[in-house]
Design a protein around this motif. Sequence first.
Motif, short mmCIF file in Angstrom:
data_model
loop_
_atom_site.label_atom_id
_atom_site.label_comp_id
_atom_site.label_asym_id
_atom_site.label_seq_id
_atom_site.Cartn_x
_atom_site.Cartn_y
_atom_site.Cartn_z
N ASP A 187 -16.82 -15.86 -25.59
CA ASP A 187 -16.44 -14.52 -26.05
C ASP A 187 -17.71 -13.70 -26.28
O ASP A 187 -18.83 -14.24 -26.26
N PRO A 188 -17.60 -12.37 -26.48
CA PRO A 188 -18.79 -11.51 -26.54
C PRO A 188 -19.83 -11.94 -27.58
O PRO A 188 -21.03 -11.87 -27.31
N GLU A 189 -19.39 -12.35 -28.77
CA GLU A 189 -20.35 -12.73 -29.80
C GLU A 189 -21.17 -13.95 -29.38
O GLU A 189 -22.40 -13.99 -29.53
N LEU A 190 -20.48 -14.96 -28.84
CA LEU A 190 -21.17 -16.18 -28.41
C LEU A 190 -22.01 -15.92 -27.16
O LEU A 190 -23.05 -16.54 -26.97
N THR A 191 -21.57 -14.99 -26.32
CA THR A 191 -22.35 -14.60 -25.16
C THR A 191 -23.72 -14.10 -25.60
O THR A 191 -24.76 -14.46 -25.01
N GLY A 192 -23.75 -13.28 -26.65
CA GLY A 192 -25.01 -12.77 -27.16
C GLY A 192 -25.95 -13.87 -27.61
O GLY A 192 -27.16 -13.79 -27.38
N GLU A 193 -25.40 -14.91 -28.24
CA GLU A 193 -26.21 -16.05 -28.69
C GLU A 193 -26.93 -16.70 -27.51
O GLU A 193 -28.13 -16.98 -27.55
N VAL A 194 -26.18 -16.97 -26.45
CA VAL A 194 -26.73 -17.68 -25.29
C VAL A 194 -27.72 -16.80 -24.54
O VAL A 194 -28.79 -17.27 -24.13
N LEU A 195 -27.39 -15.51 -24.37
CA LEU A 195 -28.31 -14.63 -23.66
C LEU A 195 -29.64 -14.48 -24.43
O LEU A 195 -30.70 -14.36 -23.81
N LYS A 196 -29.57 -14.52 -25.75
CA LYS A 196 -30.79 -14.44 -26.55
C LYS A 196 -31.68 -15.65 -26.30
O LYS A 196 -32.91 -15.52 -26.19
N VAL A 197 -31.06 -16.82 -26.17
CA VAL A 197 -31.83 -18.04 -25.87
C VAL A 197 -32.49 -17.93 -24.49
O VAL A 197 -33.68 -18.24 -24.32
N ILE A 198 -31.72 -17.47 -23.50
CA ILE A 198 -32.26 -17.36 -22.14
C ILE A 198 -33.38 -16.33 -22.10
O ILE A 198 -34.41 -16.52 -21.43
N LYS A 199 -33.20 -15.21 -22.82
CA LYS A 199 -34.25 -14.19 -22.89
C LYS A 199 -35.53 -14.78 -23.50
O LYS A 199 -36.64 -14.50 -23.04
N GLY A 200 -35.37 -15.61 -24.52
CA GLY A 200 -36.53 -16.27 -25.12
C GLY A 200 -37.25 -17.17 -24.14
O GLY A 200 -38.49 -17.22 -24.11
N LEU A 201 -36.48 -17.88 -23.30
CA LEU A 201 -37.10 -18.73 -22.28
C LEU A 201 -37.85 -17.88 -21.25
O LEU A 201 -38.92 -18.26 -20.79
N ALA A 202 -37.27 -16.74 -20.90
CA ALA A 202 -37.94 -15.83 -19.96
C ALA A 202 -39.25 -15.33 -20.56
O ALA A 202 -40.27 -15.23 -19.85
N ASP A 203 -39.24 -15.02 -21.85
CA ASP A 203 -40.46 -14.56 -22.52
C ASP A 203 -41.54 -15.64 -22.53
O ASP A 203 -42.74 -15.34 -22.59
N GLN A 204 -41.11 -16.91 -22.46
CA GLN A 204 -42.05 -18.03 -22.38
C GLN A 204 -42.46 -18.35 -20.95
O GLN A 204 -43.11 -19.35 -20.68
N GLU A 205 -42.03 -17.50 -20.02
CA GLU A 205 -42.34 -17.63 -18.58
C GLU A 205 -41.77 -18.92 -17.99
O GLU A 205 -42.40 -19.58 -17.15
N THR A 206 -40.56 -19.26 -18.42
CA THR A 206 -39.83 -20.35 -17.80
C THR A 206 -39.29 -19.87 -16.46
O THR A 206 -38.67 -18.80 -16.39
N THR A 207 -39.52 -20.62 -15.40
CA THR A 207 -39.02 -20.23 -14.08
C THR A 207 -37.52 -20.48 -14.03
O THR A 207 -37.07 -21.61 -14.28
N MET A 208 -36.74 -19.44 -13.72
CA MET A 208 -35.29 -19.56 -13.80
C MET A 208 -34.59 -18.86 -12.65
O MET A 208 -35.07 -17.85 -12.13
N ILE A 209 -33.43 -19.41 -12.29
CA ILE A 209 -32.48 -18.75 -11.40
C ILE A 209 -31.18 -18.62 -12.18
O ILE A 209 -30.66 -19.61 -12.69
N ILE A 210 -30.66 -17.41 -12.28
CA ILE A 210 -29.48 -17.15 -13.10
C ILE A 210 -28.41 -16.48 -12.27
O ILE A 210 -28.60 -15.35 -11.78
#
Length: 261
Positions: A187-210
């Motif tokens: 649901d939207p609230e939990l979506t925000g939780e997960v996207l925040k984690v992925i954004k944090g990984l991007a900020d750490q320069e984790t190579t990702m395909i989404i």
Amino acid sequence: MAILEVEHLNKNFERMEVLKDISFSLEKGQVLSIIGSSGSGKTTLLRCLNFLERPGGGKIRVNGETLFDAEDPSTMQESEIRKKRLHFGLVFQSFNLFPQYTALGNVMLAKELLAKAQPDYKAHKKEIHGEIEKEARSLLTQMGLEDRMGNYPHQLSGGQCQRVAIARALAMKPDILCFDEPTSALDPELTGEVLKVIKGLADQETTMIIVTHEMAFARDVSSQVIFMDDGRILEQGTPEQVFENPTEERTRQFLSRYTQG
């Protein structure tokens, strides 16, 4: 040098051509978002990269090493598939956690199975287990789940399950972390939780395909974006190019639907 090179990848299911001449590359530390309508081949592409499906043609290279070449039978040996999968960490949209294991157990499991296959495992079992557990606890803490390590999947929310799944993928230290619509079951609230984690990984320069339907997120976090339609890459470029100045009418139609909500 690109960390990932995909050249002329094809995949058929019987007579249905699902992937058609897919080519792209990805640099270390970049985030590639793949967008497109359901059935456009996005998930099949991820499954081919992870060798959950065998491509029908083309090449896949990681760090210059050829993992798959349709013209080279030696790259298609089943005995090598598990080793090749270690280059990629896959986070599924439906979590795919093992219900009989706790959050901690799910994160530790794959690494423990690999450790048991090593000749020195029995002699150093306690030390190896302790190191694997230490790393798993650190990853779950990074995911904000330090107080949920002993919980089983049925005791966790969808967002918490997905964060366990992300920690599990990271535990194997993959070259590339892949997400298959990681928020589609939330649901939207939990979506925000997960996207925040992925954004944090991007900020750490984790190579990702989404693979994602979250257009605003893709625009914000991506280094490059691919739009797929009918098994093909129809458009490819920076977020600004794809979202603001798409060259293909199908891309414009797709983005218009999401802009309109």
